[in-house]
Write a protein that holds these residues in place. Structure first.
Motif, PDB file in Angstrom:
ATOM      1  N   ARG A  12       4.269 -17.239  14.435  1.00  0.00           N
ATOM      2  CA  ARG A  12       5.305 -16.297  14.039  1.00  0.00           C
ATOM      3  C   ARG A  12       4.930 -14.880  14.443  1.00  0.00           C
ATOM      4  O   ARG A  12       3.841 -14.411  14.194  1.00  0.00           O
ATOM      5  N   PHE A  13       5.872 -14.199  15.071  1.00  0.00           N
ATOM      6  CA  PHE A  13       5.674 -12.803  15.431  1.00  0.00           C
ATOM      7  C   PHE A  13       6.958 -12.087  15.011  1.00  0.00           C
ATOM      8  O   PHE A  13       7.942 -12.056  15.741  1.00  0.00           O
ATOM      9  N   SER A  14       6.917 -11.550  13.798  1.00  0.00           N
ATOM     10  CA  SER A  14       8.150 -11.052  13.166  1.00  0.00           C
ATOM     11  C   SER A  14       8.886 -10.006  13.986  1.00  0.00           C
ATOM     12  O   SER A  14      10.102 -10.053  14.106  1.00  0.00           O
ATOM     13  N   LYS A  15       8.118  -9.077  14.555  1.00  0.00           N
ATOM     14  CA  LYS A  15       8.793  -8.004  15.303  1.00  0.00           C
ATOM     15  C   LYS A  15       9.679  -8.588  16.391  1.00  0.00           C
ATOM     16  O   LYS A  15      10.733  -8.053  16.708  1.00  0.00           O
ATOM     17  N   GLY A  16       9.244  -9.699  16.968  1.00  0.00           N
ATOM     18  CA  GLY A  16      10.055 -10.367  17.980  1.00  0.00           C
ATOM     19  C   GLY A  16      11.194 -11.166  17.361  1.00  0.00           C
ATOM     20  O   GLY A  16      12.315 -11.162  17.854  1.00  0.00           O
ATOM     21  N   ILE A  17      10.893 -11.848  16.265  1.00  0.00           N
ATOM     22  CA  ILE A  17      11.906 -12.685  15.613  1.00  0.00           C
ATOM     23  C   ILE A  17      13.092 -11.837  15.153  1.00  0.00           C
ATOM     24  O   ILE A  17      14.251 -12.197  15.368  1.00  0.00           O
ATOM     25  N   PHE A  18      12.793 -10.661  14.563  1.00  0.00           N
ATOM     26  CA  PHE A  18      13.878  -9.779  14.108  1.00  0.00           C
ATOM     27  C   PHE A  18      14.784  -9.408  15.280  1.00  0.00           C
ATOM     28  O   PHE A  18      16.004  -9.373  15.161  1.00  0.00           O
ATOM     29  N   GLY A  19      14.160  -9.087  16.403  1.00  0.00           N
ATOM     30  CA  GLY A  19      14.958  -8.709  17.574  1.00  0.00           C
ATOM     31  C   GLY A  19      15.742  -9.898  18.120  1.00  0.00           C
ATOM     32  O   GLY A  19      16.884  -9.767  18.530  1.00  0.00           O
ATOM     33  N   TRP A  20      15.103 -11.044  18.092  1.00  0.00           N
ATOM     34  CA  TRP A  20      15.699 -12.244  18.686  1.00  0.00           C
ATOM     35  C   TRP A  20      16.963 -12.668  17.960  1.00  0.00           C
ATOM     36  O   TRP A  20      17.942 -13.093  18.589  1.00  0.00           O
ATOM     37  N   VAL A  21      16.975 -12.565  16.608  1.00  0.00           N
ATOM     38  CA  VAL A  21      18.146 -13.026  15.863  1.00  0.00           C
ATOM     39  C   VAL A  21      19.348 -12.101  16.064  1.00  0.00           C
ATOM     40  O   VAL A  21      20.479 -12.520  15.829  1.00  0.00           O
ATOM     41  N   GLY A  22      19.093 -10.880  16.494  1.00  0.00           N
ATOM     42  CA  GLY A  22      20.209  -9.978  16.780  1.00  0.00           C
ATOM     43  C   GLY A  22      20.780  -9.332  15.524  1.00  0.00           C
ATOM     44  O   GLY A  22      20.033  -8.855  14.692  1.00  0.00           O
ATOM     45  N   PHE A  23      22.073  -9.336  15.373  1.00  0.00           N
ATOM     46  CA  PHE A  23      22.806  -8.663  14.287  1.00  0.00           C
ATOM     47  C   PHE A  23      22.800  -7.138  14.490  1.00  0.00           C
ATOM     48  O   PHE A  23      22.023  -6.605  15.267  1.00  0.00           O
ATOM     49  N   GLU A  24      23.689  -6.508  13.761  1.00  0.00           N
ATOM     50  CA  GLU A  24      23.849  -5.054  13.841  1.00  0.00           C
ATOM     51  C   GLU A  24      22.707  -4.393  13.059  1.00  0.00           C
ATOM     52  O   GLU A  24      22.611  -4.561  11.847  1.00  0.00           O
ATOM     53  N   THR A  25      21.833  -3.692  13.754  1.00  0.00           N
ATOM     54  CA  THR A  25      20.673  -3.105  13.077  1.00  0.00           C
ATOM     55  C   THR A  25      20.668  -1.591  13.178  1.00  0.00           C
ATOM     56  O   THR A  25      20.839  -1.035  14.256  1.00  0.00           O
ATOM     57  N   LYS A  26      20.466  -0.943  12.050  1.00  0.00           N
ATOM     58  CA  LYS A  26      20.344   0.510  12.032  1.00  0.00           C
ATOM     59  C   LYS A  26      18.864   0.870  11.968  1.00  0.00           C
ATOM     60  O   LYS A  26      18.119   0.313  11.163  1.00  0.00           O
ATOM     61  N   ASP A  79       0.807  -1.223   0.000  1.00  0.00           N
ATOM     62  CA  ASP A  79       0.000   0.000   0.000  1.00  0.00           C
ATOM     63  C   ASP A  79       0.841   1.274   0.000  1.00  0.00           C
ATOM     64  O   ASP A  79       0.317   2.360   0.209  1.00  0.00           O
ATOM     65  N   LEU A  80       2.144   1.141  -0.220  1.00  0.00           N
ATOM     66  CA  LEU A  80       3.077   2.271  -0.272  1.00  0.00           C
ATOM     67  C   LEU A  80       3.199   3.019   1.056  1.00  0.00           C
ATOM     68  O   LEU A  80       3.608   4.174   1.092  1.00  0.00           O
ATOM     69  N   GLN A  81       2.838   2.346   2.156  1.00  0.00           N
ATOM     70  CA  GLN A  81       3.082   2.951   3.469  1.00  0.00           C
ATOM     71  C   GLN A  81       4.550   2.819   3.842  1.00  0.00           C
ATOM     72  O   GLN A  81       5.023   3.461   4.771  1.00  0.00           O
ATOM     73  N   ASP A  82       5.240   1.935   3.125  1.00  0.00           N
ATOM     74  CA  ASP A  82       6.687   1.817   3.304  1.00  0.00           C
ATOM     75  C   ASP A  82       7.331   2.440   2.076  1.00  0.00           C
ATOM     76  O   ASP A  82       7.416   1.819   1.027  1.00  0.00           O
ATOM     77  N   PRO A  83       7.742   3.709   2.179  1.00  0.00           N
ATOM     78  CA  PRO A  83       8.154   4.441   0.975  1.00  0.00           C
ATOM     79  C   PRO A  83       9.389   3.833   0.302  1.00  0.00           C
ATOM     80  O   PRO A  83      10.454   3.755   0.910  1.00  0.00           O
ATOM     81  N   MET A 124      10.675  -2.830  19.277  1.00  0.00           N
ATOM     82  CA  MET A 124      10.620  -1.374  19.166  1.00  0.00           C
ATOM     83  C   MET A 124       9.198  -0.867  18.990  1.00  0.00           C
ATOM     84  O   MET A 124       8.438  -1.422  18.196  1.00  0.00           O
ATOM     85  N   ASP A 125       8.876   0.220  19.660  1.00  0.00           N
ATOM     86  CA  ASP A 125       7.575   0.853  19.491  1.00  0.00           C
ATOM     87  C   ASP A 125       7.509   1.470  18.089  1.00  0.00           C
ATOM     88  O   ASP A 125       8.434   2.155  17.677  1.00  0.00           O
ATOM     89  N   GLY A 126       6.419   1.195  17.403  1.00  0.00           N
ATOM     90  CA  GLY A 126       6.219   1.797  16.091  1.00  0.00           C
ATOM     91  C   GLY A 126       7.048   1.169  14.988  1.00  0.00           C
ATOM     92  O   GLY A 126       7.095   1.694  13.880  1.00  0.00           O
ATOM     93  N   ALA A 127       7.724   0.061  15.289  1.00  0.00           N
ATOM     94  CA  ALA A 127       8.526  -0.588  14.252  1.00  0.00           C
ATOM     95  C   ALA A 127       7.616  -1.070  13.135  1.00  0.00           C
ATOM     96  O   ALA A 127       6.552  -1.622  13.389  1.00  0.00           O
ATOM     97  N   ARG A 128       8.024  -0.832  11.908  1.00  0.00           N
ATOM     98  CA  ARG A 128       7.283  -1.386  10.783  1.00  0.00           C
ATOM     99  C   ARG A 128       8.001  -2.643  10.318  1.00  0.00           C
ATOM    100  O   ARG A 128       9.123  -2.906  10.744  1.00  0.00           O
ATOM    101  N   ASP A 129       7.339  -3.388   9.466  1.00  0.00           N
ATOM    102  CA  ASP A 129       8.025  -4.579   8.946  1.00  0.00           C
ATOM    103  C   ASP A 129       8.941  -4.225   7.781  1.00  0.00           C
ATOM    104  O   ASP A 129       9.547  -5.104   7.188  1.00  0.00           O
ATOM    105  N   TYR A 130       9.021  -2.929   7.442  1.00  0.00           N
ATOM    106  CA  TYR A 130       9.874  -2.461   6.352  1.00  0.00           C
ATOM    107  C   TYR A 130      11.332  -2.596   6.795  1.00  0.00           C
ATOM    108  O   TYR A 130      11.812  -1.830   7.622  1.00  0.00           O
TER     109      TYR A 130
END
Ligand code: UDP
Ligand code: MG
Length: 309
Positions: A179-193, A98-102, A154-160
């Motif tokens: 599956r709860f992606s917002k948690g999975i992304f955090g769980w795997v770690g790695f350097e995130t900007k 829907d182009l909410q992720d520019p 993160m509050d307000g994190a998008r899946d973008y």
């Protein structure tokens, strides 16, 4: 040449497909210069409108566009997972149709990968255009989550999110059913900007998330990434045992000192209903975890594919 795959979950998005394609491909020149090719994977999550037809038009025109079509609606989480399994890219990005992720900030996101980050995530800093009740509950959810889960959400994190291959493989190594992606992304770690942008309202069509759907989703998130509610149930048990003990001593002492006849069934009714309420609530918490475990041990596939182009 390297490859960047965009994963686009679509559920009844016929009006947005063409616009999305056009916007996304505006990045072509930038990535060509970096020797990166683009591909788009539209994951049709059981749409009931003309989404498939729209995507097929693009597939015919452009061989960089692919379609994966589910046999029914499995939810956005399933679409994200399917996309990860199908994407061949050295880099992978999730985007809403829907182009909410520019797509226009994609070059900036890629810049951070060049700087050595493993993934670049986005969050919106405001929630304009959203019903206030929903914003309130969303904030509450993140607040509670931060307290009870060790995984950072993160509050307000998008899946973008733009990720390099090692992160993709890490996420794929988590084939859990709930599956709860917002948690999975955090769980795997790695350097995130983290990049921030103002909320953009949906171009066309309407949101697929009702308040009720979001509520259920938040419970999925809590059970998937925290066992604190179970500890809470145990804590309530201990608390009420202690309270009962104090109460018993109080009644015995009062009887011995003043010889009061036992009286007052209204207070008794209140106590019984309070405690049985707490008991049922705690049983419900245990039930939630049991239900999740049950679904998990069934090992059902996360999605089923009807058609792939
Ligand atoms: N979506 C999906 N399956 C669903 C619900 C949504 O694939 O069951 C997709 C939807 O087509 C969109 C993205 O997930 O591309 C985000 O959905 P939506 O815009 O409705 O959510 P919001 O932006 O309001 O949070
Ligand atoms: Mg949206």
């Amino acid at each position: 040449m390297k490859l960047l795959s965009a994963i686009v979950p679509c559920y009844n998005e016929e009006e947005n497909i063409a616009d999305f394609y056009q916007e996304f491909m505006k990045n072509e020149a930038f990535f060509h210069e970096k020797e990166i090719e683009l591909e788009i994977l539209f994951i049709n999550d059981g749409s009931k409108d003309g989404t498939v037809a729209e995507v097929k038009k693009l597939v015919e025109k452009d061989k960089r566009v692919h379609l994966v079509s589910f046999s029914r609606n499995f939810g956005k989480e399933a679409a994200i997972y399917a996309g990860l399994e199908k994407a061949k890219g050295d880099y992978v990005v999730f985007m809403d149709a829907d182009l909410q992720d520019p797509p226009s900030i994609l070059p900036e996101m890629y810049g951070y990968l060049e700087q050595g980050y493993d993934s670049v995530a986005t969050r919106r800093v405001d929630r304009k255009g959203e019903p206030p009740v929903r914003s309130f509950f969303a904030r509450m959810f993140y607040k509670i989550m931060r307290k009870i889960s060790r995984t950072e959400i993160m509050d307000g994190a998008r899946d973008y999110r733009l990720m390099s291959r090692p992160v993709v493989d890490a996420i794929l190594s988590m084939p859990e059913y709930n599956r709860f992606s917002k948690g999975i992304f955090g769980w795997v770690g790695f350097e995130t900007k983290w990049l921030e942008f103002d909320n953009i309202e949906r171009k066309k069509g309407e949101t697929k998330w009702s308040f009720w759907k979001l509520f259920i989703y938040s419970i999925d998130g809590i059970t998937a990434f925290s066992t604190a509610p179970l500890a809470f149930a145990a804590f309530m048990g201990v608390f009420f045992c202690l309270a009962a003990f104090v109460f018993i001593i109080f009644i015995i002492v009062r009887k011995l000192l003043f010889g009061d006849p036992t009286s007052g069934w209204p207070s008794l009714v209140c106590i019984i209903s309070l405690i049985s309420g707490v008991q049922l609530f705690c049983l419900g918490i245990v039930g939630q975890y049991l239900a999740k475990t049950y679904m998990e041990v069934k090992r059902r596939p996360i999605y089923l594919i009807k058609e792939e182009l």
